[in-house]
Design an enzyme around this catalytic site. Structure first.
Site, short mmCIF file in Angstrom:
data_model
loop_
_atom_site.label_atom_id
_atom_site.label_comp_id
_atom_site.label_asym_id
_atom_site.label_seq_id
_atom_site.Cartn_x
_atom_site.Cartn_y
_atom_site.Cartn_z
N ASP A 14 0.82 -1.29 -0.07
CA ASP A 14 -0.14 -0.14 -0.06
C ASP A 14 0.80 1.28 0.17
O ASP A 14 1.91 1.43 0.98
CB ASP A 14 -0.89 -0.04 1.25
CG ASP A 14 -1.80 1.02 1.73
OD1 ASP A 14 -1.68 1.93 0.72
OD2 ASP A 14 -2.46 1.00 2.52
N ILE A 15 0.58 2.12 -1.07
CA ILE A 15 1.59 3.29 -1.04
C ILE A 15 1.51 4.11 0.17
O ILE A 15 2.35 4.85 0.49
CB ILE A 15 1.63 3.94 -2.51
CG1 ILE A 15 2.70 4.76 -2.97
CG2 ILE A 15 0.23 4.66 -2.33
CD1 ILE A 15 2.65 5.28 -4.46
N ASP A 38 -5.94 6.93 -5.17
CA ASP A 38 -6.62 8.02 -4.76
C ASP A 38 -7.45 8.11 -3.36
O ASP A 38 -7.22 9.02 -2.55
CB ASP A 38 -7.45 8.76 -6.09
CG ASP A 38 -7.70 10.13 -6.01
OD1 ASP A 38 -7.15 10.88 -5.40
OD2 ASP A 38 -8.52 10.78 -6.84
N SER A 121 -3.04 4.93 -14.06
CA SER A 121 -4.05 4.56 -15.16
C SER A 121 -4.45 3.14 -15.26
O SER A 121 -5.29 2.82 -16.09
CB SER A 121 -3.41 5.16 -16.54
OG SER A 121 -3.88 6.34 -16.50
N THR A 122 -3.76 2.14 -14.42
CA THR A 122 -3.93 0.72 -14.93
C THR A 122 -5.14 0.14 -13.99
O THR A 122 -5.16 -1.16 -14.08
CB THR A 122 -2.66 0.09 -14.76
OG1 THR A 122 -2.37 -0.13 -13.23
CG2 THR A 122 -1.38 0.58 -15.30
N1 AR6 Z 1 -1.24 1.43 -3.02
C1 AR6 Z 1 -0.67 1.24 -4.14
N2 AR6 Z 1 -1.47 0.95 -5.26
C2 AR6 Z 1 -2.76 0.89 -5.27
C3 AR6 Z 1 -3.26 1.23 -4.00
C4 AR6 Z 1 -2.67 1.38 -2.92
N3 AR6 Z 1 -3.13 1.88 -1.73
N4 AR6 Z 1 -4.87 1.22 -4.52
C5 AR6 Z 1 -4.85 0.70 -5.85
N5 AR6 Z 1 -3.57 0.57 -6.12
P1 AR6 Z 1 -6.47 3.22 -9.96
P2 AR6 Z 1 -6.03 4.84 -12.37
C6 AR6 Z 1 -3.17 0.45 -7.80
O1 AR6 Z 1 -7.89 2.78 -10.18
O2 AR6 Z 1 -6.40 3.70 -13.10
C7 AR6 Z 1 -9.59 7.33 -8.96
O3 AR6 Z 1 -11.21 7.45 -8.68
C8 AR6 Z 1 -4.20 -0.26 -8.53
O4 AR6 Z 1 -4.20 -1.67 -8.25
O5 AR6 Z 1 -6.34 3.80 -8.33
O6 AR6 Z 1 -5.02 5.92 -12.69
C9 AR6 Z 1 -9.20 8.72 -9.44
O7 AR6 Z 1 -9.92 9.65 -8.76
C10 AR6 Z 1 -3.83 -0.06 -10.05
O8 AR6 Z 1 -2.82 -0.67 -10.47
O9 AR6 Z 1 -6.03 4.53 -10.59
C11 AR6 Z 1 -9.66 8.68 -11.07
O10 AR6 Z 1 -10.89 8.93 -11.17
C12 AR6 Z 1 -3.17 1.51 -9.56
O11 AR6 Z 1 -3.23 1.47 -8.12
C13 AR6 Z 1 -9.31 7.12 -11.37
O12 AR6 Z 1 -9.51 6.53 -10.21
C14 AR6 Z 1 -4.02 2.39 -10.32
O13 AR6 Z 1 -5.37 2.49 -10.17
C15 AR6 Z 1 -7.81 6.91 -11.86
O14 AR6 Z 1 -7.76 5.72 -12.10
#
Ligand code: AR6
Length: 176
Positions: A14-15, A38, A121-122
């Site tokens: 977890d970041i 986020d 973005s993933t």
């Molecule tokens: N620590 C590290 N990585 C994480 C964590 C965490 N706590 N939680 C999720 N991931 P995403 P996006 C990973 O969906 O695709 C939001 O609503 C996850 O497994 O968080 O850029 C924003 O407000 C994935 O590999 O971001 C935007 O509307 C990566 O983080 C939208 O989502 C990114 O997944 C952005 O979408």
């Protein structure tokens, strides 16, 4: 300066737990919070974070902006807006590269020694993980070759499968 390989780390977890100078947030253009990483960052940082974000008036896709980290162990949060995946023909790769570059420029200007990135973005934005990983590793390694700061970049992966993609991409730059 230490070798490029020593300056890139891969972490699974977890970041929001990472005690680095800056963590990068995969935000949306409002910068006012959302789901995924986020949401986790805003929950862990506390309500002061969204209060500072309200003063920023959002960001364009591919850009980034710095705030304090508040209750996070990280001193700063760099909020970047990744592209939504629309099939690859809408400049998604260049916009994702810009997220990494702008975040690194901000960290550099802020004298951050350590910075951690999620896989921007993933998740909700559906960018294919293999291509996103190659972009992330290529931009970070180029930046590290050209700059002393940040000293260490951590790719914070949420699962083992993502970490394996990063290990392969980092090994490939070592061979090039
Ligand atoms: N620590 C590290 N990585 C994480 C964590 C965490 N706590 N939680 C999720 N991931 P995403 P996006 C990973 O969906 O695709 C939001 O609503 C996850 O497994 O968080 O850029 C924003 O407000 C994935 O590999 O971001 C935007 O509307 C990566 O983080 C939208 O989502 C990114 O997944 C952005 O979408």
């Amino acid at each position: 300066m230490s070798a490029l390989g020593d300056r890139i780390r891969i972490h699974i977890g977890d970041i929001t737990k990472l005690a680095v100078d800056a963590i990068v947030n995969a935000a949306n253009s409002s910068l006012l919070g959302g789901g995924g990483v986020d949401g986790a960052i805003h929950r862990a940082a506390g309500p002061e974070l969204v209060a500072e974000c309200r003063t920023l008036n959002g960001r364009r896709t591919g850009d980034a902006k710095l705030t304090k980290g508040y209750r996070l162990p990280a001193r700063y949060v760099i909020h970047t807006v990744g592209p939504v995946w629309h099939g690859g023909g809408k400049g998604e790769a260049e916009l994702l590269a810009s997220c990494y570059r702008r975040s690194l420029e901000i960290a550099h200007d802020q004298d951050c020694r350590t910075i951690a990135f999620p896989a921007i973005s993933t998740g909700i934005y559906r960018f294919p993980k293999d291509e996103a990983t190659e972009i992330a590793v290529a931009i970070v390694s180029d930046f590290l070759r050209q700059n002393k700061m940040p000293e260490v970049v951590t790719f914070c992966c949420f699962d083992e499968a993502t970490a394996e993609l990063y290990r392969r991409a980092v090994a490939a730059i070592g061979e090039s």
